[in-house]
Scaffold this motif. Sequence first.
Motif, PDB file in Angstrom:
ATOM      1  N   ARG A  34       0.841  -1.200   0.000  1.00  0.00           N
ATOM      2  CA  ARG A  34       0.000   0.000   0.000  1.00  0.00           C
ATOM      3  C   ARG A  34       0.876   1.249   0.000  1.00  0.00           C
ATOM      4  O   ARG A  34       0.554   2.253  -0.655  1.00  0.00           O
ATOM      5  N   LEU A  35       1.985   1.202   0.722  1.00  0.00           N
ATOM      6  CA  LEU A  35       2.898   2.346   0.742  1.00  0.00           C
ATOM      7  C   LEU A  35       3.441   2.646  -0.647  1.00  0.00           C
ATOM      8  O   LEU A  35       3.684   3.808  -1.001  1.00  0.00           O
ATOM      9  N   LEU A  36       3.658   1.602  -1.437  1.00  0.00           N
ATOM     10  CA  LEU A  36       4.189   1.793  -2.788  1.00  0.00           C
ATOM     11  C   LEU A  36       3.153   2.360  -3.756  1.00  0.00           C
ATOM     12  O   LEU A  36       3.517   2.915  -4.799  1.00  0.00           O
ATOM     13  N   ARG A  37       1.880   2.236  -3.419  1.00  0.00           N
ATOM     14  CA  ARG A  37       0.833   2.674  -4.338  1.00  0.00           C
ATOM     15  C   ARG A  37       0.382   4.109  -4.124  1.00  0.00           C
ATOM     16  O   ARG A  37      -0.326   4.664  -4.967  1.00  0.00           O
ATOM     17  N   ASP A  38       0.760   4.708  -2.990  1.00  0.00           N
ATOM     18  CA  ASP A  38       0.258   6.048  -2.681  1.00  0.00           C
ATOM     19  C   ASP A  38       1.376   7.083  -2.743  1.00  0.00           C
ATOM     20  O   ASP A  38       2.551   6.764  -2.540  1.00  0.00           O
ATOM     21  N   PRO A  39       1.016   8.358  -3.002  1.00  0.00           N
ATOM     22  CA  PRO A  39       2.021   9.420  -3.093  1.00  0.00           C
ATOM     23  C   PRO A  39       2.800   9.580  -1.788  1.00  0.00           C
ATOM     24  O   PRO A  39       2.273   9.314  -0.698  1.00  0.00           O
ATOM     25  N   PRO A  40       4.043  10.043  -1.871  1.00  0.00           N
ATOM     26  CA  PRO A  40       4.899  10.163  -0.680  1.00  0.00           C
ATOM     27  C   PRO A  40       4.337  11.068   0.401  1.00  0.00           C
ATOM     28  O   PRO A  40       4.637  10.878   1.579  1.00  0.00           O
ATOM     29  N   PHE A  41       3.525  12.065   0.027  1.00  0.00           N
ATOM     30  CA  PHE A  41       3.020  13.033   1.011  1.00  0.00           C
ATOM     31  C   PHE A  41       1.765  12.543   1.731  1.00  0.00           C
ATOM     32  O   PHE A  41       1.276  13.175   2.656  1.00  0.00           O
ATOM     33  N   THR A  42       1.222  11.380   1.339  1.00  0.00           N
ATOM     34  CA  THR A  42       0.004  10.859   1.959  1.00  0.00           C
ATOM     35  C   THR A  42       0.261  10.491   3.414  1.00  0.00           C
ATOM     36  O   THR A  42       1.298   9.913   3.748  1.00  0.00           O
ATOM     37  N   LEU A  43      -0.675  10.813   4.288  1.00  0.00           N
ATOM     38  CA  LEU A  43      -0.532  10.469   5.697  1.00  0.00           C
ATOM     39  C   LEU A  43      -0.878   9.002   5.901  1.00  0.00           C
ATOM     40  O   LEU A  43      -1.874   8.501   5.362  1.00  0.00           O
TER      41      LEU A  43
END
Length: 425
Positions: A341-350
């Motif tokens: 999931r971390l790889l699928r979302d933008p870096p700034f997402t909380l």
Amino acid sequence: MAAGAPRIFVSHLAGVAVFDPNGDQVGRVRDLVAMLRVGRRPPRLLGLVVELSTRRRIFLPMTRVIGIESGQVITTGVLNVRRFEQRPTERLVFGELLDRVVRLVETDEEVTVLDVSIQQLPTRRDWEIHRVFVRKGRSGAFRRAKGETLTVEWSAVTGFSLEEHGQGAESLLATFEQLRAADLANVLHHLSPKRRGEVAAALDDDRLADVLEELPEDDQIEILSKLKEERAADVLEAMDPDDAADLLGELPTEDVERLLKLMQPEEAADVRRLMAYEEKTAGGLMTTEPIVLRPDATVADALSRVRNPDLSPALAAQVYVCRPPDETPTGKYLGTVHFQRLLRDPPFTLVGALLDDDLQPLAPDAALPVVAGFFATYDMVAAPVVDESGSLLGAVTVDDVLDHMLPDDWRETEFHLVEEEPHAT
């Protein structure tokens, strides 16, 4: 120091100040500790000899060096203040390598070592001695050579490295340096008790800790009992807390208490907490060092923690989101965020917006069959352990579940298979 950083000549490190992350000086560099390797492979840099304000000299592993820059060394702030004692496989760079007469491989000329450079490997946290600054000819007490100076690769000189036919633990360790901890444990398992003790004594603390975790219980106890108590405490600190707790659980109570008192208080506290649980429960299986983040941390923060090379693949597979404090036992456990999931979302997402909070976490008293069933049902490689108040206590990883479900002699059986495999037809 970041990967790809420039080389540093050790002469620039002599006497430089060592600081903790808050900017407080803890001492000064007095030497560097290296381990020679077989043939012409560059030596591995193990750490620094640091002199404290009390004039005590301690060992600072390179794994606890955050940066070397602008004439200063920055550490993680975690220091072991026991007095430095040089081991048989270690060489002091200032004390034993500089001013040494060696030979150029290409021309067989004698040269005197004036300096050596160190650099951090680009893909790991390891450091090596990389190049050698030499002067042609010898230097002596009554004459100063004025020959040509040049900087060469470590492999371009001879007179430092171990020979292939070298004897003793030093050569053995250099030969097997690239082995995985489990494979080196296999080697130790088949040595005589005397030889096994000699090799274990020569390993550095982190390497010995990794190997102990892979050895059968009897070998673990035998090796630990042959170490000086202060060294044994250091090795226990370097082990995963759950493995250290399992090993201590096999020792007499009086020995356990002595070793725990010698350990750093925070390390000992984690081990004591784990020893309070039954061995084959989630509490007894868990590690107290999972990745814990606050809900306002970002995906970028999470990925930076996941990249830690010291984490096992199972622990790096997910992060646990909790209210402060950030170390176990935490505040309220909110949920898990999986690596994919971390790889699928933008870096700034909380990370607080990405929680998987559907799965019920394990209770610390959950029995081994319940834990194993959880892993099998949900295809997990790690699972959170949460107490009745909702605080995260730790995480159980699949390797620890397998370790306790396999027969007691599974390590010996595996060693037998590895040993016999080359003879199979």
